[in-house]
Design an enzyme around this catalytic site. Structure first.
Site, mmCIF file in Angstrom:
data_model
loop_
_atom_site.group_PDB
_atom_site.id
_atom_site.type_symbol
_atom_site.label_atom_id
_atom_site.label_comp_id
_atom_site.label_asym_id
_atom_site.label_seq_id
_atom_site.Cartn_x
_atom_site.Cartn_y
_atom_site.Cartn_z
ATOM 1 N N ALA A 9 65.167 50.613 62.762
ATOM 2 C CA ALA A 9 65.506 51.384 61.567
ATOM 3 C C ALA A 9 65.989 52.755 62.010
ATOM 4 C CB ALA A 9 64.294 51.519 60.647
ATOM 5 N N LEU A 11 65.650 55.527 60.730
ATOM 6 C CA LEU A 11 64.736 56.646 60.488
ATOM 7 C C LEU A 11 63.505 56.592 61.393
ATOM 8 C CD1 LEU A 11 62.363 55.012 58.981
ATOM 9 C CD2 LEU A 11 63.344 55.915 56.880
ATOM 10 N N SER A 12 63.436 55.613 62.284
ATOM 11 C CA SER A 12 62.244 55.410 63.104
ATOM 12 C C SER A 12 62.260 56.297 64.349
ATOM 13 C CB SER A 12 62.150 53.940 63.533
ATOM 14 O OG SER A 12 61.261 53.777 64.611
ATOM 15 N N PRO A 13 61.273 57.193 64.499
ATOM 16 C CA PRO A 13 61.229 58.010 65.722
ATOM 17 C C PRO A 13 60.993 57.180 66.971
ATOM 18 C CG PRO A 13 59.177 58.250 64.499
ATOM 19 C CD PRO A 13 60.121 57.471 63.618
ATOM 20 N N SER A 15 62.120 54.134 67.443
ATOM 21 C CA SER A 15 63.415 53.557 67.804
ATOM 22 C C SER A 15 64.254 54.590 68.550
ATOM 23 C CB SER A 15 64.156 53.073 66.553
ATOM 24 O OG SER A 15 63.468 52.021 65.915
#
Length: 201
Positions: A9, A11-13, A15
């Site tokens: 995603a 918005l995933s830190p 990731s």
């Protein structure tokens, strides 16, 4: 079918902190990757996860400490509280899908560029101008930001459904398709690397 399905995603830190290590691993082992952006909050809701805003303070305090430790360990610039978070991730996800469908560039760096824009560059990845700029900087036609939106939206929804059906519950999440081996989190990339290496022996 790709060798690895990568569910993430924008918005995933976590990731973001994966960087481009997956691409390095894939190149080392000669495997292919399918990039599958997902609606992470929907996945959380359907698999027992809780979004950060609804977590107990002790969990969020630990999350903050761990994010800062990991970013320092990886020597990656990181803003714990980005100005534009949480963003609407559908537009950036659609752009990634359209870019992948175009077959005109390398999707891995594009994915990381959107994540870096959010977590290190204080950019709003839902802003059309930011999306076009990221596409262009990564060698894609910026007009992809406005093309194939219906197809991209359908793919985004299908990715999310697929993620839930295949046991994905967070991001980043990697599935080796040959034998359904699953790896959750950027801190499991070394394990994925080792697993692929063992399979080649």
């Amino acid at each position: 079918m790709a060798d690895i399905d990568y569910f993430f995603a924008t918005l995933s830190p976590w990731s973001y902190l994966a960087g481009t290590r997956l691409e390095q691993i894939a190149a080392r082992h000669g495997v292919t990757v399918a990039y599958k952006p997902i609606d992470l909050l929907s996945v959380f809701a359907r698999t027992g996860g809780v979004p950060p805003k609804d977590r107990h303070p002790s969990r969020n305090e630990y999350r903050a400490q761990e994010l800062l430790r990991q970013s320092a360990k990886l020597k990656m610039p990181f803003n714990l509280k980005p100005q534009y978070w949480p963003p609407n991730i559908a537009p950036s996800s659609y752009a990634i899908i359209s870019a992948a469908n175009s077959g005109t560039g390398d999707v891995g760096p594009l994915v990381h560029a959107f994540l870096r824009a959010c977590w290190a560059e204080e950019k709003d990845i839902a802003d059309p101008d930011v999306i076009r700029s990221v596409l262009a900087d990564c060698g894609f036609d910026p007009d992809l930001a406005d093309k194939g939106m219906l197809t991209a939206a359908e793919t985004y929804a299908a990715n999310t459904e697929e993620a839930v059906s295949r046991g994905v519950f967070g991001a980043p999440f990697y599935i080796v398709n040959a034998d359904d081996q699953r790896f959750w989190g950027q801190d499991r990339l070394d394990d994925l690397d080792a697993y692929l290496g063992a399979k080649r022996k």
